[in-house]
Design a protein around this motif. Structure first.
Motif, PDB file in Angstrom:
ATOM      1  N   GLU A  69       0.839  -1.208   0.000  1.00  0.00           N
ATOM      2  CA  GLU A  69       0.000   0.000   0.000  1.00  0.00           C
ATOM      3  C   GLU A  69       0.878   1.265   0.000  1.00  0.00           C
ATOM      4  O   GLU A  69       0.587   2.241  -0.705  1.00  0.00           O
ATOM      5  N   ALA A  70       1.978   1.221   0.759  1.00  0.00           N
ATOM      6  CA  ALA A  70       2.899   2.367   0.784  1.00  0.00           C
ATOM      7  C   ALA A  70       3.493   2.589  -0.609  1.00  0.00           C
ATOM      8  O   ALA A  70       3.575   3.727  -1.095  1.00  0.00           O
ATOM      9  N   VAL A  71       3.909   1.497  -1.255  1.00  0.00           N
ATOM     10  CA  VAL A  71       4.482   1.593  -2.597  1.00  0.00           C
ATOM     11  C   VAL A  71       3.439   2.137  -3.579  1.00  0.00           C
ATOM     12  O   VAL A  71       3.741   3.005  -4.411  1.00  0.00           O
ATOM     13  N   ILE A  72       2.217   1.669  -3.454  1.00  0.00           N
ATOM     14  CA  ILE A  72       1.134   2.132  -4.334  1.00  0.00           C
ATOM     15  C   ILE A  72       0.949   3.649  -4.170  1.00  0.00           C
ATOM     16  O   ILE A  72       0.823   4.390  -5.146  1.00  0.00           O
ATOM     17  N   ARG A  73       0.988   4.108  -2.934  1.00  0.00           N
ATOM     18  CA  ARG A  73       0.815   5.553  -2.690  1.00  0.00           C
ATOM     19  C   ARG A  73       1.951   6.364  -3.316  1.00  0.00           C
ATOM     20  O   ARG A  73       1.716   7.414  -3.912  1.00  0.00           O
ATOM     21  N   ILE A  74       3.191   5.859  -3.156  1.00  0.00           N
ATOM     22  CA  ILE A  74       4.329   6.596  -3.732  1.00  0.00           C
ATOM     23  C   ILE A  74       4.204   6.616  -5.252  1.00  0.00           C
ATOM     24  O   ILE A  74       4.379   7.653  -5.895  1.00  0.00           O
ATOM     25  N   ARG A  75       3.892   5.470  -5.834  1.00  0.00           N
ATOM     26  CA  ARG A  75       3.790   5.400  -7.300  1.00  0.00           C
ATOM     27  C   ARG A  75       2.693   6.330  -7.811  1.00  0.00           C
ATOM     28  O   ARG A  75       2.865   7.023  -8.812  1.00  0.00           O
ATOM     29  N   ARG A  76       1.533   6.332  -7.121  1.00  0.00           N
ATOM     30  CA  ARG A  76       0.415   7.179  -7.567  1.00  0.00           C
ATOM     31  C   ARG A  76       0.794   8.661  -7.515  1.00  0.00           C
ATOM     32  O   ARG A  76       0.350   9.454  -8.331  1.00  0.00           O
ATOM     33  N   ARG A  77       1.634   8.989  -6.533  1.00  0.00           N
ATOM     34  CA  ARG A  77       2.026  10.394  -6.378  1.00  0.00           C
ATOM     35  C   ARG A  77       3.031  10.807  -7.455  1.00  0.00           C
ATOM     36  O   ARG A  77       2.957  11.897  -7.997  1.00  0.00           O
ATOM     37  N   LYS A  78       3.944   9.877  -7.783  1.00  0.00           N
ATOM     38  CA  LYS A  78       5.066  10.249  -8.660  1.00  0.00           C
ATOM     39  C   LYS A  78       4.852   9.931 -10.126  1.00  0.00           C
ATOM     40  O   LYS A  78       5.403  10.598 -10.993  1.00  0.00           O
ATOM     41  N   LEU A  79       4.141   8.837 -10.396  1.00  0.00           N
ATOM     42  CA  LEU A  79       4.081   8.350 -11.771  1.00  0.00           C
ATOM     43  C   LEU A  79       2.681   8.527 -12.332  1.00  0.00           C
ATOM     44  O   LEU A  79       1.703   8.120 -11.701  1.00  0.00           O
ATOM     45  N   PRO A  80       2.556   9.147 -13.513  1.00  0.00           N
ATOM     46  CA  PRO A  80       1.218   9.354 -14.059  1.00  0.00           C
ATOM     47  C   PRO A  80       0.542   8.026 -14.417  1.00  0.00           C
ATOM     48  O   PRO A  80       1.198   7.085 -14.852  1.00  0.00           O
ATOM     49  N   ASP A  81      -0.766   7.960 -14.185  1.00  0.00           N
ATOM     50  CA  ASP A  81      -1.546   6.763 -14.498  1.00  0.00           C
ATOM     51  C   ASP A  81      -1.725   6.679 -16.018  1.00  0.00           C
ATOM     52  O   ASP A  81      -2.324   7.573 -16.617  1.00  0.00           O
ATOM     53  N   PRO A  82      -1.215   5.597 -16.653  1.00  0.00           N
ATOM     54  CA  PRO A  82      -1.314   5.496 -18.116  1.00  0.00           C
ATOM     55  C   PRO A  82      -2.759   5.537 -18.624  1.00  0.00           C
ATOM     56  O   PRO A  82      -2.994   5.903 -19.785  1.00  0.00           O
ATOM     57  N   ALA A  83      -3.721   5.189 -17.757  1.00  0.00           N
ATOM     58  CA  ALA A  83      -5.121   5.236 -18.194  1.00  0.00           C
ATOM     59  C   ALA A  83      -5.562   6.691 -18.396  1.00  0.00           C
ATOM     60  O   ALA A  83      -6.493   6.976 -19.145  1.00  0.00           O
ATOM     61  N   LEU A  84      -4.888   7.622 -17.725  1.00  0.00           N
ATOM     62  CA  LEU A  84      -5.264   9.032 -17.818  1.00  0.00           C
ATOM     63  C   LEU A  84      -4.302   9.837 -18.685  1.00  0.00           C
ATOM     64  O   LEU A  84      -4.688  10.821 -19.319  1.00  0.00           O
ATOM     65  N   LEU A  85      -3.034   9.454 -18.698  1.00  0.00           N
ATOM     66  CA  LEU A  85      -2.011  10.175 -19.453  1.00  0.00           C
ATOM     67  C   LEU A  85      -1.017   9.142 -20.005  1.00  0.00           C
ATOM     68  O   LEU A  85      -0.296   8.509 -19.237  1.00  0.00           O
ATOM     69  N   GLY A  86      -1.031   8.993 -21.331  1.00  0.00           N
ATOM     70  CA  GLY A  86      -0.211   7.946 -21.950  1.00  0.00           C
ATOM     71  C   GLY A  86       1.250   8.020 -21.544  1.00  0.00           C
ATOM     72  O   GLY A  86       1.866   9.086 -21.606  1.00  0.00           O
ATOM     73  N   ASN A  87       1.819   6.903 -21.104  1.00  0.00           N
ATOM     74  CA  ASN A  87       3.244   6.849 -20.771  1.00  0.00           C
ATOM     75  C   ASN A  87       3.675   5.395 -20.634  1.00  0.00           C
ATOM     76  O   ASN A  87       2.850   4.491 -20.618  1.00  0.00           O
ATOM     77  N   ALA A  88       4.983   5.187 -20.559  1.00  0.00           N
ATOM     78  CA  ALA A  88       5.516   3.827 -20.412  1.00  0.00           C
ATOM     79  C   ALA A  88       6.438   3.749 -19.204  1.00  0.00           C
ATOM     80  O   ALA A  88       7.452   3.064 -19.218  1.00  0.00           O
TER      81      ALA A  88
END
Ligand code: EPU
Length: 351
Positions: free
Chosen positions: A225-244
């Motif tokens: 859950e901690a990792v998920i929170r960090i990732r959500r904060r730092k990395l854009p969600d590809p479903a909303l903004l295309g990225n790899a």
């Protein structure tokens, strides 16, 4: 035999791949084969698709950039079984088909009281793609937990099992990356623990746990859950903004070069490399220093939240993204004398 479909597979000619790559760029394939039963692979490669035809194996499409159309056959595995393969008491071997969504698999292991993959939560892609680039995050690489990889060997036309030691796992690297036209990963076996040994050293994890109000030793699901929170904060969600995800690998350079750079740039983050004589630099930091974070050329840009992530704001083409990546790499090289290389596979153009 019906070419359009057979037992365990479905063929689409002239298929669009726009929704099959997380950059969301336009691309097509002359032939797309969705495989629902890996046992169909020998038949497919023996008859429907001659061995000579170039084949791109697509997982979640989260680690590639279509700079053009796929030149040949695109194959995607839709196999989705997860099973306990062997109970060894303190550890268990779990087997997952290549088509299983990676994050769903991590949640499955945690739901079954098994730990070892929690730091790799929320990484996009599939189980079959995980060993290819040896996915890694927050102080863990999947290769550490791979027991064996089952694959179809196109060269010999047979199924093979590769023990972890044979996979040559290294930072964002494996045997499979070096033989892209040979193996089609069909399933992966992982060795997981019943007793949780937390790995919390990577920057940000303990802070995130604290922010969640967790004191003392966390449970594996709480680390996830901690990792998920960090990732959500730092990395854009590809479903909303295309990225790899990360577009560049962190460069590994000789110690002497790192020391010379540190003399000029004392704030530069430096990490241990593969051995004592090498150091790993932060590509994000190098790119950030060159002023690219949040940069945008039309719809091709760099994420505002992380300098390592190229983004498609809507209608960017793969070539526009590739062109931006080249300009970023050139500016890093001009300023620091360090070459950075793409992490995703680039299809339809050379780097
Ligand atoms: N940094 C900046 N500017 C930024 C972002 C980061 O200067 O915009 C610097 C900071 O100094 C930070 C350092 O870069 O301390 C490292 O940043 P971060 O912790 O985000 O890790 P990273 O090295 O940029 C790697 C992986 C990620 C993985 C994270 C966490 C690679 C190429 N990337 O990123 O993997 O999630 O570590 O472990 O190794 C991916 O492969 O797609 C990916 C997202």
């Amino acid at each position: 035999m019906n070419l359009a479909s057979g037992s365990g597979y479905r063929i689409t000619e002239n298929a669009r791949l726009d929704a099959r790559n997380t950059f969301g760029v336009r691309a097509k394939a002359p032939m797309l084969v969705d495989v629902s039963d890996a046992q169909a692979l020998p038949e497919l490669f023996g008859y429907a698709m001659p061995r000579a035809a170039s084949t791109l194996v697509l997982g979640g499409g989260s680690n590639l950039l279509f700079a053009g159309d796929a030149p040949g056959v695109v194959l995607a595995l839709e196999t989705r079984r997860i099973a306990l393969a062997e109970d060894r008491g303190e550890t268990v071997i779990v087997r997952a088909d290549a088509g299983v969504v990676w994050h769903d698999f991590v949640l499955w292991t945690l739901g079954h009281g098994l730990s070892g993959l929690e730091n790799l939560a929320l990484i996009p892609g599939t189980v079959g793609a995980a060993p290819i680039q040896n996915i890694g995050a927050y102080g863990m690489e999947v290769g550490e937990r791979v027991h064996a990889v089952d694959a179809f060997d196109r060269l010999d036309g047979r199924f093979v099992r590769l023990a972890a030691e044979a996979c040559a796992f290294a930072y964002r690297d494996s045997l499979f990356k070096h033989a892209p036209d040979r193996y089609i990963v069909t399933a992966v076996e992982f060795v997981l623990d019943r007793a949780f040994q937390p790995r919390l050293a990577y920057a940000g994890i303990t802070d995130a746990l604290q922010a969640m109000g967790i004191e003392g030793t966390p449970r594996a699901s709480q680390v996830a859950e901690a990792v998920i929170r960090i990732r959500r904060r730092k990395l854009p969600d590809p479903a909303l903004l295309g990225n790899a995800g990360s577009f560049f690998k962190n460069p590994i350079i000789a110690c002497a070069q790192a020391d010379a750079l540190l003399a000029d740039f004392p704030a530069m983050p430096v990490f241990r490399g593969a051995g004592d004589d090498s150091r790993k630099l932060s590509a994000a930091w190098l790119i950030d220093q060159c002023g690219w974070k949040g940069h945008r050329d039309g719809d091709a840009g760099v994420a505002a939240s992380h300098a390592l992530v190229l983004v498609n704001h809507g209608q960017a083409t793969g070539m526009q993204l590739l062109d931006l990546a080249h300009r970023i790499a050139a500016s890093v090289h001009a300023r620091f004398g360090v070459a950075i290389e793409p992490e995703p596979r680039i299809v339809g153009a050379a780097w």
